[in-house]
Scaffold this active site. Structure first.
Site, PDB file in Angstrom:
ATOM      1  N   GLU A 162      -6.072   7.676   7.688  1.00  0.00           N
ATOM      2  CA  GLU A 162      -5.788   8.690   6.656  1.00  0.00           C
ATOM      3  C   GLU A 162      -4.319   9.108   6.677  1.00  0.00           C
ATOM      4  OE1 GLU A 162      -7.490   9.541   4.065  1.00  0.00           O
ATOM      5  OE2 GLU A 162      -9.281   8.452   4.676  1.00  0.00           O
ATOM      6  N   SER A 163      -3.623   8.674   5.626  1.00  0.00           N
ATOM      7  CA  SER A 163      -2.168   8.854   5.594  1.00  0.00           C
ATOM      8  C   SER A 163      -1.735  10.314   5.715  1.00  0.00           C
ATOM      9  CB  SER A 163      -1.603   8.235   4.312  1.00  0.00           C
ATOM     10  OG  SER A 163      -2.182   8.829   3.165  1.00  0.00           O
ATOM     11  N   CYS A 182       0.826  -1.222   0.000  1.00  0.00           N
ATOM     12  CA  CYS A 182       0.000   0.000   0.000  1.00  0.00           C
ATOM     13  C   CYS A 182       0.862   1.274   0.000  1.00  0.00           C
ATOM     14  CB  CYS A 182      -0.904  -0.009   1.227  1.00  0.00           C
ATOM     15  SG  CYS A 182      -1.803   1.536   1.445  1.00  0.00           S
ATOM     16  N   VAL A 194      -6.260   0.732   5.283  1.00  0.00           N
ATOM     17  CA  VAL A 194      -4.980   1.020   5.921  1.00  0.00           C
ATOM     18  C   VAL A 194      -4.327   2.166   5.155  1.00  0.00           C
ATOM     19  CG1 VAL A 194      -4.572  -1.257   6.893  1.00  0.00           C
ATOM     20  CG2 VAL A 194      -3.857  -0.815   4.526  1.00  0.00           C
TER      21      VAL A 194
END
Ligand SMILES: N[C@@H](CCC(=O)N[C@@H](CS)C(=O)NCC(=O)O)C(=O)O
Length: 192
Positions: A63-64, A11, A51
């Site tokens: 939420e990156s 990811c 993720v």
């Protein structure tokens, strides 16, 4: 403080978080999530079931882009945002607009008509920007570079996109790959 990262190697959003953690030398427990067979409990940590999720002392944060900013504030050194508010706003704007790269990346990955051309146009825009400034966020390496580099690595190493025609972008990537945090991510991509 106890930190847990719910992660998936493939990811690129998780890669953003992995790189920031590595840059700041923060220890974290990593829980690898199988995205094809996601545990039901992941929805309790993130209602979208996606993720990355970073959990600090039992408090899950998804939420990156939000996680990157949280890590920047929790672990201010080394700083990955510029000090001036206007420069920080510029950096945040670039992160907000990362879908101008990621949308064409996913279009190519799913084999959409014109996907390769769309991605090459997006890479051209980044190449132009990097002709004007050394890093995507300005004069220094920081969160904007971290926000974009996972897709550039995957485009090159997984989708076979040739970066040679984008000389400023290729030079930027070479500079980034000298950093252990980014080199480690390149290693993860190579092993996928
Ligand atoms: N906006 C989210 C996107 C995260 C995301 O899309 N993660 C993917 C893996 S790369 C995922 O969990 N996909 C599972 C799904 O969509 O159900 C972020 O920035 O963290």
């Amino acid at each position: 403080m106890n930190l847990v990262l719910y992660d998936a190697a493939r990811c690129p959003y998780c890669a953003r978080v992995r790189i920031v953690l590595a840059e700041k030398d923060v220890e974290v427990e990593v829980v690898e999530i199988d995205l094809r067979n996601r545990p039901a409990w992941l929805y309790e940590k993130n209602s979208t079931g996606r993720v990355p999720v970073l959990e600090e002392d039992g408090n899950p944060l998804p939420e990156s882009a939000v996680i990157m900013e949280f890590l920047e504030e929790r672990y201010p050194q080394p700083s990955l945002l510029p000090p001036d508010p206007a420069d920080r706003a510029f950096a945040r704007l670039q992160i907000h607009r990362a879908d101008e790269l990621t949308d064409p990346y996913y279009a190519l990955r799913r084999g959409a008509d014109g996907g390769r051309e769309q991605l090459e146009a997006a890479l051209g825009q980044l190449d132009d920007a990097l002709g004007r400034r050394p890093f995507l966020g300005g004069g220094e390496y920081g969160l904007v570079d971290v926000a974009y580099v996972p897709w550039i690595l995957r485009a090159r190493d997984m989708l076979g996109v040739e970066l040679g025609g984008f000389s400023s972008l290729a030079a930027w990537l070479a500079r980034l790959e000298e950093r252990p945090a980014v080199a480690a991510e390149a290693g993860i991509v190579a092993a996928l």
